[in-house]
Design a protein around this motif. Structure first.
Motif, PDB file in Angstrom:
ATOM      1  N   ASP A  42       0.860  -1.193   0.000  1.00 34.71           N
ATOM      2  CA  ASP A  42       0.000   0.000   0.000  1.00 34.71           C
ATOM      3  C   ASP A  42       0.893   1.240   0.000  1.00 34.71           C
ATOM      4  O   ASP A  42       0.913   2.012   0.956  1.00 34.71           O
ATOM      5  N   LEU A  46      -3.452   4.058   0.950  1.00 34.33           N
ATOM      6  CA  LEU A  46      -4.889   4.212   0.732  1.00 34.33           C
ATOM      7  C   LEU A  46      -5.693   3.659   1.902  1.00 34.33           C
ATOM      8  O   LEU A  46      -6.837   4.071   2.123  1.00 34.33           O
ATOM      9  N   HIS A  50      -9.171   4.647   5.188  1.00 35.50           N
ATOM     10  CA  HIS A  50     -10.256   3.884   4.553  1.00 35.50           C
ATOM     11  C   HIS A  50     -11.466   3.742   5.479  1.00 35.50           C
ATOM     12  O   HIS A  50     -12.609   4.011   5.080  1.00 35.50           O
ATOM     13  N   ARG A 104      -4.067   9.061  -3.760  1.00 36.32           N
ATOM     14  CA  ARG A 104      -5.169   8.957  -2.795  1.00 36.32           C
ATOM     15  C   ARG A 104      -6.111  10.164  -2.808  1.00 36.32           C
ATOM     16  O   ARG A 104      -6.994  10.287  -1.939  1.00 36.32           O
ATOM     17  N   PRO A 107     -10.111   8.939  -3.132  1.00 39.87           N
ATOM     18  CA  PRO A 107     -10.804   8.432  -1.941  1.00 39.87           C
ATOM     19  C   PRO A 107     -10.746   9.354  -0.734  1.00 39.87           C
ATOM     20  O   PRO A 107     -11.684   9.383   0.074  1.00 39.87           O
ATOM     21  N   ASP A 108      -9.668  10.121  -0.587  1.00 42.96           N
ATOM     22  CA  ASP A 108      -9.495  10.918   0.622  1.00 42.96           C
ATOM     23  C   ASP A 108      -9.966  12.367   0.483  1.00 42.96           C
ATOM     24  O   ASP A 108      -9.991  13.104   1.476  1.00 42.96           O
TER      25      ASP A 108
END
Length: 261
Positions: A42, A46, A50, A104, A107-108
């Protein structure tokens, strides 16, 4: 000939792996091995946020959700303390570079549906945390992040890279080159002007007469202490207020006319 060379190269690599690298790894402490394995599986981390992202509800109607996105300087910032009762979300990860942050960003940041993202990064790129990179490569990562944000109608605030100093026991200027910090900040300021983003200038507000981070603002020459964050907080709040006043759709129309702020 090329095929034979390729086969020989693979054989040599395998020999090095099994005879040098693997025995060396086996002698490393378990925690070190786990850290190396995590980096391999990773790299962009990520998984760090999560679960927190999964538990975060969608923004409420008329909520001015802001994401602070960055490295350790962001992660260590207690946003609830400096911005009480504000829907500000911390998505900093210590040690990260703009390469990792670009991966990222969806998603972040995008998935959290903020109105504004405050991006503070670059110092770890300059230090070579994920390998040696040129300023142009760092700038490309910034530009890609900004384009992703703009596509998703998220206002962009690019914060300047903070200055460093050598006043502690750590000689920061050997790896965190002040000349590169200044050059990157100059580019960030120009980029924001040319693309209708907001440039948040921490740098000039935290300098001493020697052109370094003021000694009382950091205990290790790099990471802001309480006094450092006390200077940064109102500057960030002012930039956020400015960003919230900008309509993304209006900015697109203004940009089409070739007008900049």
């Amino acid at each position: 000939m090329k095929r034979a060379f390729r086969i020989a190269t693979v054989v040599i690599k395998e020999w090095i792996l099994f005879n040098w690298i693997s025995p060396a790894l086996s002698r490393l402490p378990i925690r070190k091995l786990e850290k190396l394995n995590h980096r391999l599986t990773d790299w962009a981390e990520l998984g760090f946020y999560h679960q927190a992202n999964a538990l975060l509800p969608p923004p409420k109607m008329n909520e001015n959700r802001i994401v602070f996105f960055g490295d350790s300087i962001t992660e260590f910032w207690d946003l609830a303390k400096y911005f009480p009762d504000k829907p500000y979300i911390n998505r900093g990860i210590a040690g990260q570079t703009t390469q990792q942050m670009l991966i990222r960003f969806r998603p972040d940041v995008i998935a959290l549906k903020p109105k504004v993202v405050v991006i503070l990064a670059g110092i770890n790129d300059i230090a070579g945390n994920t390998g040696l990179v040129t300023l142009a490569m760092i700038e490309d990562n910034y530009a890609s992040i900004a384009e992703l944000a703009q596509t998703n109608q998220i206002q962009v605030i690019f914060a300047s890279v903070l200055p460093i100093n050598d006043y502690s026991s750590i000689a920061r200027s050997q790896t965190h080159l002040p000349t590169k910090i200044r050059a990157l900040n100059d580019w960030l300021q120009r980029y924001c002007l040319e693309h209708n983003h907001i440039y948040l200038d921490y740098y000039s507000q935290m300098l001493d007469r020697q052109g370094m981070l003021r000694a009382n603002l950091a205990d290790d020459g790099l990471h802001p202490n309480t006094k450092g964050y006390e200077i940064m907080a109102p500057l960030a709040e002012s930039a956020i207020e400015q960003a919230l006043d900008l309509d993304p759709r209006l900015l697109e129309e203004v940009g089409d006319l070739g007008i900049s702020f």
